[in-house]
Write a protein that holds these residues in place. Structure first.
Motif, short mmCIF file in Angstrom:
data_model
loop_
_atom_site.label_atom_id
_atom_site.label_comp_id
_atom_site.label_asym_id
_atom_site.label_seq_id
_atom_site.Cartn_x
_atom_site.Cartn_y
_atom_site.Cartn_z
N PRO A 1 0.91 -1.21 0.08
CA PRO A 1 -0.12 -0.03 -0.11
C PRO A 1 1.02 1.26 -0.09
CG PRO A 1 0.06 -0.90 2.38
CD PRO A 1 0.75 -1.96 1.12
N SER A 2 1.81 1.11 0.31
CA SER A 2 3.16 2.31 0.34
C SER A 2 4.34 1.83 0.45
CB SER A 2 2.88 3.27 1.73
OG SER A 2 3.19 2.74 2.97
N LEU A 3 5.29 2.51 0.31
CA LEU A 3 6.80 2.13 0.32
C LEU A 3 7.31 1.87 1.69
CD1 LEU A 3 8.62 4.86 -2.13
CD2 LEU A 3 8.35 2.39 -2.42
N ASP A 4 6.50 2.29 2.68
CA ASP A 4 6.81 2.00 4.01
C ASP A 4 7.03 0.55 4.36
OD1 ASP A 4 7.53 3.34 6.47
OD2 ASP A 4 5.55 2.88 7.33
N ALA A 5 6.08 -0.22 3.60
CA ALA A 5 6.06 -1.65 4.06
C ALA A 5 7.29 -2.42 3.26
CB ALA A 5 4.87 -2.21 3.60
N LEU A 6 8.16 -1.73 2.39
CA LEU A 6 9.17 -2.14 1.42
C LEU A 6 10.20 -2.99 2.28
CD1 LEU A 6 10.00 -2.44 -1.61
CD2 LEU A 6 11.38 -0.69 -1.10
N PRO A 7 10.37 -4.26 2.06
CA PRO A 7 11.57 -5.04 2.87
C PRO A 7 12.89 -4.24 2.47
CG PRO A 7 10.08 -6.65 1.82
CD PRO A 7 9.66 -5.23 1.18
N LYS A 8 13.76 -4.11 3.87
CA LYS A 8 14.82 -3.26 3.35
C LYS A 8 16.06 -3.91 3.53
CE LYS A 8 12.13 0.64 4.83
NZ LYS A 8 10.81 -0.08 5.00
N GLY A 9 16.08 -5.28 3.27
CA GLY A 9 17.20 -6.18 3.53
C GLY A 9 17.29 -6.83 4.65
#
Length: 219
Positions: free
Chosen positions: A211-219
């Motif tokens: 729903p937003s970039l906030d939930a993007l896995p960051k490694g």
């Protein structure tokens, strides 16, 4: 899974394309949202039609032409605001989560870039206005090849410049058609479905829908 590079579409993904009109909503009047939606829709339509014709015009020209069409369709909007709205488009708001997400990815050691239909000047202005300069390693504009997304040559700008296989790249876009093109090219794709739209291009699915970039896995 860690990726060597995280590449982001600009307009609608990092930058809120409707913030230019929203910033001057009181002056525009009750049809501001309609004006903004038509402006965006025609901007994209013009890029697709230009691609099909093989008749390139840079994205700023298309942005101006799309706004002129939107004013024609929405006569209640004050056309004297044309210059004001175009100026605001150079300084679009980024979405609230964007700075922190980019910093976290940068801190993880990945390379970060924008890949956009926007002209170099448009993109540099938007990035500087949002203070995202320090988080990005590159800004790739279609202007260098005079072709718009979803031409495969656009996505190849990243892999050729950075000497990467497509599956080493995580590509994020809020535009489902862009995700379809990037998926077909071989990128790992994340559809940032901010508007809660139904899925389409079902034969070219994203690896992830957020729903937003906030939930993007960051490694």
């Amino acid at each position: 899974m860690r990726y060597a590079a995280y590449v982001f579409d600009a307009y609608g993904t990092l930058f809120d394309v409707h913030s230019a009109v929203r910033r001057h909503a009181a002056q525009i009047g009750p049809d501001g949202q309609v004006l903004s939606e038509i402006w965006r829709a025609k901007q994209l339509e013009y890029s697709w039609v230009r691609s099909l014709m093989g008749s390139y015009a840079d994205f700023w020209q298309l942005t101006e032409q799309a706004l002129d069409f939107a004013f024609s369709k929405v006569p209640s909007a004050d056309r004297s605001l044309r210059a004001t709205l175009l100026d605001a488009y150079w300084r679009l708001d980024c979405y609230p989560e964007v700075p922190a997400v980019l910093r976290a990815l940068k801190d993880s050691g990945a390379r970060l870039a924008i890949l956009s239909n926007g002209s170099p000047a448009m993109l540099e202005a938007a990035v500087a206005s949002a203070a995202l300069d320090q988080s990005l390693d590159a800004i790739f504009s279609v202007d260098s090849i005079r072709k718009f997304k979803t031409d495969p040559a656009v996505y190849d700008l990243v892999t050729s410049e950075w000497r990467l296989y497509p599956d080493a790249v995580s590509f994020q876009s809020s535009n489902r058609w862009d995700i379809a093109g990037a998926t077909r090219f071989g990128f790992r794709t994340v559809w940032v479905n901010r508007a809660g739209q139904p899925d389409e291009y079902l034969d070219l699915p994203p690896q992830l829908i957020l729903p937003s970039l906030d939930a993007l896995p960051k490694g």
